[in-house]
Design a protein around this motif. Structure first.
Motif, PDB file in Angstrom:
ATOM      1  N   GLU A  23       7.127  18.332   2.555  1.00  0.00           N
ATOM      2  CA  GLU A  23       8.199  19.206   2.061  1.00  0.00           C
ATOM      3  C   GLU A  23       9.362  18.391   1.510  1.00  0.00           C
ATOM      4  N   ILE A  24       9.665  17.272   2.141  1.00  0.00           N
ATOM      5  CA  ILE A  24      10.726  16.402   1.636  1.00  0.00           C
ATOM      6  C   ILE A  24      10.329  15.834   0.277  1.00  0.00           C
ATOM      7  N   THR A  25       9.087  15.388   0.156  1.00  0.00           N
ATOM      8  CA  THR A  25       8.622  14.786  -1.090  1.00  0.00           C
ATOM      9  C   THR A  25       8.699  15.766  -2.255  1.00  0.00           C
ATOM     10  N   ILE A  26       8.311  17.020  -2.041  1.00  0.00           N
ATOM     11  CA  ILE A  26       8.310  17.990  -3.139  1.00  0.00           C
ATOM     12  C   ILE A  26       9.656  18.669  -3.318  1.00  0.00           C
ATOM     13  N   GLY A  27      10.675  18.248  -2.542  1.00  0.00           N
ATOM     14  CA  GLY A  27      12.031  18.736  -2.744  1.00  0.00           C
ATOM     15  C   GLY A  27      12.365  20.054  -2.083  1.00  0.00           C
ATOM     16  N   GLN A  28      11.606  20.442  -1.064  1.00  0.00           N
ATOM     17  CA  GLN A  28      11.860  21.723  -0.399  1.00  0.00           C
ATOM     18  C   GLN A  28      12.861  21.623   0.746  1.00  0.00           C
ATOM     19  N   ILE A  29      13.176  20.401   1.177  1.00  0.00           N
ATOM     20  CA  ILE A  29      14.180  20.219   2.224  1.00  0.00           C
ATOM     21  C   ILE A  29      15.341  19.421   1.639  1.00  0.00           C
ATOM     22  N   GLY A  79      14.177   6.808  -1.322  1.00  0.00           N
ATOM     23  CA  GLY A  79      13.656   8.151  -1.093  1.00  0.00           C
ATOM     24  C   GLY A  79      13.019   8.354   0.262  1.00  0.00           C
ATOM     25  N   ASP A  80      13.043   7.333   1.113  1.00  0.00           N
ATOM     26  CA  ASP A  80      12.437   7.439   2.445  1.00  0.00           C
ATOM     27  C   ASP A  80      13.409   8.135   3.391  1.00  0.00           C
ATOM     28  N   ARG A  81      13.111   9.379   3.751  1.00  0.00           N
ATOM     29  CA  ARG A  81      13.947  10.141   4.682  1.00  0.00           C
ATOM     30  C   ARG A  81      13.224  10.437   5.995  1.00  0.00           C
ATOM     31  N   VAL A  82      12.047   9.790   6.202  1.00  0.00           N
ATOM     32  CA  VAL A  82      11.284  10.050   7.426  1.00  0.00           C
ATOM     33  C   VAL A  82      11.154   8.800   8.289  1.00  0.00           C
ATOM     34  N   GLY A  83      11.775   7.683   7.868  1.00  0.00           N
ATOM     35  CA  GLY A  83      11.734   6.478   8.680  1.00  0.00           C
ATOM     36  C   GLY A  83      10.480   5.658   8.423  1.00  0.00           C
ATOM     37  N   GLY A 118       4.189  10.864   2.722  1.00  0.00           N
ATOM     38  CA  GLY A 118       3.606  12.179   2.883  1.00  0.00           C
ATOM     39  C   GLY A 118       2.225  12.119   3.485  1.00  0.00           C
ATOM     40  N   GLY A 119       1.851  10.939   4.039  1.00  0.00           N
ATOM     41  CA  GLY A 119       0.526  10.769   4.597  1.00  0.00           C
ATOM     42  C   GLY A 119      -0.522  10.417   3.566  1.00  0.00           C
ATOM     43  N   VAL A 120      -0.147   9.841   2.405  1.00  0.00           N
ATOM     44  CA  VAL A 120      -1.101   9.578   1.333  1.00  0.00           C
ATOM     45  C   VAL A 120      -1.257   8.085   1.094  1.00  0.00           C
ATOM     46  N   SER A 121      -2.498   7.571   1.140  1.00  0.00           N
ATOM     47  CA  SER A 121      -2.754   6.147   0.954  1.00  0.00           C
ATOM     48  C   SER A 121      -3.541   5.887  -0.320  1.00  0.00           C
ATOM     49  N   LEU A 122      -3.428   4.653  -0.821  1.00  0.00           N
ATOM     50  CA  LEU A 122      -4.241   4.234  -1.960  1.00  0.00           C
ATOM     51  C   LEU A 122      -5.696   4.097  -1.532  1.00  0.00           C
ATOM     52  N   TRP A 123      -5.916   3.427  -0.405  1.00  0.00           N
ATOM     53  CA  TRP A 123      -7.276   3.151   0.048  1.00  0.00           C
ATOM     54  C   TRP A 123      -7.932   4.382   0.644  1.00  0.00           C
ATOM     55  N   LEU A 124      -9.174   4.590   0.303  1.00  0.00           N
ATOM     56  CA  LEU A 124      -9.963   5.672   0.886  1.00  0.00           C
ATOM     57  C   LEU A 124     -10.842   5.108   1.986  1.00  0.00           C
ATOM     58  N   PRO A 125     -10.537   5.370   3.249  1.00  0.00           N
ATOM     59  CA  PRO A 125     -11.384   4.866   4.338  1.00  0.00           C
ATOM     60  C   PRO A 125     -12.829   5.320   4.168  1.00  0.00           C
ATOM     61  N   GLY A 126     -13.745   4.401   4.398  1.00  0.00           N
ATOM     62  CA  GLY A 126     -15.151   4.687   4.191  1.00  0.00           C
ATOM     63  C   GLY A 126     -15.670   4.208   2.850  1.00  0.00           C
ATOM     64  N   PHE A 127     -14.796   3.603   2.051  1.00  0.00           N
ATOM     65  CA  PHE A 127     -15.167   3.101   0.730  1.00  0.00           C
ATOM     66  C   PHE A 127     -16.316   2.096   0.835  1.00  0.00           C
ATOM     67  N   PHE A 128     -16.250   1.212   1.801  1.00  0.00           N
ATOM     68  CA  PHE A 128     -17.343   0.271   2.046  1.00  0.00           C
ATOM     69  C   PHE A 128     -18.157   0.751   3.245  1.00  0.00           C
ATOM     70  N   GLY A 129     -19.414   0.302   3.293  1.00  0.00           N
ATOM     71  CA  GLY A 129     -20.276   0.686   4.405  1.00  0.00           C
ATOM     72  C   GLY A 129     -21.384  -0.323   4.567  1.00  0.00           C
ATOM     73  N   SER A 130     -22.583   0.148   4.889  1.00  0.00           N
ATOM     74  CA  SER A 130     -23.717  -0.748   5.048  1.00  0.00           C
ATOM     75  C   SER A 130     -24.029  -1.480   3.749  1.00  0.00           C
ATOM     76  N   LEU A 131     -24.488  -2.726   3.875  1.00  0.00           N
ATOM     77  CA  LEU A 131     -24.911  -3.562   2.752  1.00  0.00           C
ATOM     78  C   LEU A 131     -23.750  -3.964   1.851  1.00  0.00           C
ATOM     79  N   ALA A 132     -22.520  -3.873   2.363  1.00  0.00           N
ATOM     80  CA  ALA A 132     -21.347  -4.129   1.534  1.00  0.00           C
ATOM     81  C   ALA A 132     -21.364  -5.512   0.903  1.00  0.00           C
ATOM     82  N   ALA A 133     -21.845  -6.520   1.625  1.00  0.00           N
ATOM     83  CA  ALA A 133     -21.805  -7.897   1.124  1.00  0.00           C
ATOM     84  C   ALA A 133     -23.163  -8.397   0.654  1.00  0.00           C
ATOM     85  N   ALA A 134     -24.194  -7.557   0.690  1.00  0.00           N
ATOM     86  CA  ALA A 134     -25.534  -7.987   0.302  1.00  0.00           C
ATOM     87  C   ALA A 134     -25.588  -8.287  -1.195  1.00  0.00           C
ATOM     88  N   PRO A 135     -26.404  -9.240  -1.615  1.00  0.00           N
ATOM     89  CA  PRO A 135     -26.479  -9.619  -3.031  1.00  0.00           C
ATOM     90  C   PRO A 135     -27.026  -8.501  -3.899  1.00  0.00           C
TER      91      PRO A 135
END
Length: 363
Positions: A84-90, A290-294, A40-57
């Motif tokens: 719509e497929i995920t929520i059972g509307q199709i 349950g994958d009906r979108v390929g 449905g276009g939903v990911s675990l990872w949130l892009p932008g979670f890391f940024g500047s100074l990510a590896a700094a001590p």
């Protein structure tokens, strides 16, 4: 080992995550479904979670990262049909075409308490913590469904107009995390592992969810260049996500790849400006009964500005405020839009002998 005046600069930058929440973006936050991708276009990872100074001590001891995250996204028929497929509307016996659009908004509060150990682990600095989320998401979908409905008596033409909307307020999933950091002069390295415990508000028949409905694990590595003499900084973190099957929908997302980056310049001892960005791409195909979108591989790119402020609070505690935003483009099987982060980190300040003046950032 730290060299020359580097400790003065790196340790003055609280949290060293730069709004990195954490969050897993977290939010998606690690992730709320407004950050749609994969199923449905939903990911675990949130892009932008890391940024500047990510590896700094970081300074040993407890730190607390608090984040306000807002996102507004929209999508076309590809994502709308998948939802719509995920929520059972199709129905399964409907060969459907959909001309529709989807709009989602989310306002999330994230809290990430962490503890950094003073004793080295594998020669590096170990930090552990857990991310929690609370917020509200609203989603609306409108469009026309047409197609052919298969019945025992034959195929019957089908057409209807859908207008669906809902909202949810509640807690999201819990995201435990651990990281190791190493420092060598202006070069900083880190590796991390991040998980999803699916205990958040989730209902497979609902458009809006704070949780994602399945477990997952994300791991990766990052690098930060931090020069205390010039004030130049650049960070990049590459990670991969493995998703477990959503038992409610019997759908499993493919392996995801994400690269978060940030570049900044310290204008003064306490003011930082720069740019941030990310690339998110699903490498594997979605699968499951349950994958009906390929394959439904997702892609999105984002970039935008950032500004940070170091705020001395007491002789033992310092604050770091970071504001950043992303505008998204090049999306595929995933909504795009914009998102904004307001991050405030409270962390231990660098301690110096009581007879010496407190050290600030060296330029």
């Amino acid at each position: 080992m730290k060299r020359n005046g580097e400790a003065g600069l790196s340790r003055r930058l609280p949290g060293k995550r730069s709004a990195a929440i954490a969050a897993l973006a977290a939010a998606s936050v690690l992730f709320s479904q407004a950050a749609l991708a994969d199923e449905g276009g939903v990911s675990l990872w949130l892009p932008g979670f890391f940024g500047s100074l990510a590896a700094a001590p970081q300074q040993p001891g407890w730190s607390l990262t608090s984040i306000y995250y807002h996102t507004t996204v929209s999508a076309g028929s590809d994502v709308a049909k998948a939802r719509e497929i995920t929520i059972g509307q199709i129905p399964v016996n409907l060969n459907a075409n959909l001309s529709a659009s989807l709009i989602a908004r989310a306002d999330l509060a994230l809290a990430l308490p962490t503890y950094t150990f003073a004793t080295p682990v594998f020669g590096g600095q170990l930090t552990v913590g857990a991310l929690g989320i609370y917020g509200r998401e609203s989603t609306s979908l409108a469009g026309t469904v047409t197609g052919a409905l298969t019945t025992p008596l034959g195929t019957v033409p089908f057409s209807r107009f859908d207008s669906i909307s809902d909202a949810v307020t509640g807690f999201g999933d819990v995201y435990p995390l651990a990281s190791l950091r190493w420092n060598n002069g202006v070069h900083n390295y880190m590796t991390y592992v991040f998980g999803d415990v699916p205990v958040g508000a989730y209902d497979s028949t609902r458009l809006s969810n704070i949780g994602i409905g399945h477990a997952g694990i994300d791991a990766g590595a990052g690098y930060t260049y931090l020069n205390p003499q010039t004030g130049h900084e650049f960070s990049g973190v590459l990670g991969f996500t493995y998703n477990f099957t959503n038992q409610s929908t019997q759908y499993q997302n493919g392996v995801d790849m994400h690269f978060d980056w940030g570049a900044s310049q310290f204008l003064t001892k306490q003011i930082q400006v720069g740019v941030v960005g990310y690339v998110y791409r699903e490498l594997g195909c979605d699968t499951g009964a349950g994958d009906r979108v390929g394959c439904f591989q997702s892609l999105v790119v984002g970039a935008g500005p950032q500004v940070g402020f170091i705020i001395p609070l007491t002789t033992e505690v310092q604050g770091y405020l970071n504001l950043k935003s992303y505008w998204e483009f090049a999306n595929q099987n995933r909504p795009d839009g914009w998102n904004a982060w307001v991050t405030f980190v409270i962390s231990p300040a660098e301690q110096t002998p009581s007879t010496a003046p407190r050290r600030m950032i060296n330029r």
